[in-house]
Design an enzyme around this catalytic site. Structure first.
Site, mmCIF file in Angstrom:
data_model
loop_
_atom_site.group_PDB
_atom_site.id
_atom_site.type_symbol
_atom_site.label_atom_id
_atom_site.label_comp_id
_atom_site.label_asym_id
_atom_site.label_seq_id
_atom_site.Cartn_x
_atom_site.Cartn_y
_atom_site.Cartn_z
ATOM 1 N N LYS A 196 -15.653 15.069 -27.977
ATOM 2 C CA LYS A 196 -15.684 14.451 -26.589
ATOM 3 C C LYS A 196 -17.268 14.926 -25.929
ATOM 4 C CE LYS A 196 -13.957 14.630 -21.674
ATOM 5 N NZ LYS A 196 -12.868 14.873 -20.897
ATOM 6 N N LYS A 249 -15.293 10.141 -28.052
ATOM 7 C CA LYS A 249 -15.215 9.647 -26.802
ATOM 8 C C LYS A 249 -16.584 10.029 -26.367
ATOM 9 C CE LYS A 249 -13.473 10.554 -22.164
ATOM 10 N NZ LYS A 249 -12.785 11.506 -21.475
#
Ligand code: PBG
Length: 326
Positions: A196, A249
């Site tokens: 992330k 992400k």
């Protein structure tokens, strides 16, 4: 005389049916996970201004939404909670009657087949908006682990099918796995936000979840957008610690990362087309600058082609409608 081409790739492009038959990548309704934001109260359905078409929903409206989702054939939702109160440690995240816990119980009671995934993080619940308690001006990694584990367990107890830690603390997958296993939830999978990035594309989400950090930023725990190899280390660690599905992400700005994670590991890969990716496309659609249906499908296809098995997207409902209409 000019020699004519012998192999003509265009041969396979003329007939629409043939194009479909030789397509290398396909989207299915099963690919998508739809994020939802649940808030306290009753009768609340407040549109998020930077994410048109997405709402803060109280539990009653959340159930209405789930009815529609279920009807369309979307398989899974990802729940985020807006607690009634925030504090220093984010205790609303693991409260037995916390907002997400209530929402999960309500959804599973009415729609037992709908897969409910819960985001496990502290930032929506802390008064300072960081993903864990603060010590000496920084997020305290190891103190956060215990809170995350408690939160994940409380979600599992409420009936969550999958828990999804998004905080990027070191060691959190192991901490959550141990807590779940120690309490009889050894079959609850962990979908880890493994790679992330500290991304500017989360802007609209922070309005939606009221989770913007009140000081500083998340660069000391989320990844540097410059790094690809580090993502592989993060993914390897999470798998070692017990992650069942790993996520990259955001999605479109990180297709190279998705590709490498897919080719180097054998677990399912999820990608999150985040709020800013959604907002940018919708803004262009609204201005008439991009064709809505085409660019929704093309953006999702690119993420799948890069290697994502699952796609979390605010376009999930549109995607399923469009795929069925094809
Ligand atoms: C919580 C969390 C965030 C997102 C998912 N979980 C925000 C953040 O890290 O600031 C972003 C999702 C989106 O932008 O759609 N930590």
């Amino acid at each position: 005389m000019l020699e004519k081409p012998y192999y003509r790739p265009r041969r396979l492009r003329f007939h629409p049916r043939l194009r479909r038959m030789v397509a290398e990548t396909r989207l299915f309704p099963e690919d998508f996970i739809y994020p939802l934001f649940v808030c306290p109260g009753e009768g609340v359905r407040k549109e998020i201004s930077s994410m048109p078409g997405n709402f803060n929903l109280s539990v009653d409206h959340l159930l209405e939404e789930c009815r529609e989702i279920q009807g369309l054939g979307v398989m899974a939702v990802l729940l985020f909670g807006l607690p009634p109160r925030k504090d220093e440690i984010g205790s609303g995240a693991f409260a037995e009657d916390g907002i997400v816990q209530q929402a999960v119980r309500a959804i599973k009671a009415v729609f037992p087949d709908l897969l409910v995934i819960t985001d496990v993080c502290m930032c929506e619940y802390t008064s300072h908006g960081h993903c864990g308690p603060i010590r000496n001006g920084e997020v305290d990694n190891d103190a956060t682990l215990e809170l995350l584990a408690r939160t994940a367990l409380s979600h599992a107890k409420a009936g969550a099918d999958i828990v999804a830690p998004s905080d990027m603390m070191d060691g959190r997958v192991r901490a959550i796995r141990q807590e779940l296993d120690g309490n009889g939830f050894e079959h609850t999978p962990i979908l880890s936000y493994a790679a992330k990035y500290a991304s500017g594309f989360y802007g609209p989400f922070r309005e939606a979840a009221q989770s913007a950090p009140q000081f500083g930023d998340r660069c000391s725990y989320q990844m540097d957008p410059a790094n690809q190899r580090e993502a592989l280390r993060e993914v390897a660690l999470d798998i070692e610690e017990g992650a069942d599905i790993v996520m990259v992400k955001p999605a479109m700005p990180y297709l190279d990362v998705i590709y490498r994670v897919k080719t180097e590991f054998e677990v399912p890969v999820a990608a999150y087309q985040v709020s800013g990716e959604y907002a940018a496309l919708v803004a262009a659609h609204r201005n008439g600058w991009l064709d809505r249906d085409r660019t929704i499908l093309e953006s999702l296809l690119s993420i799948k082609r890069a290697g994502a098995d699952l796609i979390i997207t605010y376009f999930a409902k549109d995607a399923v409608r469009l795929i069925r209409a094809q």
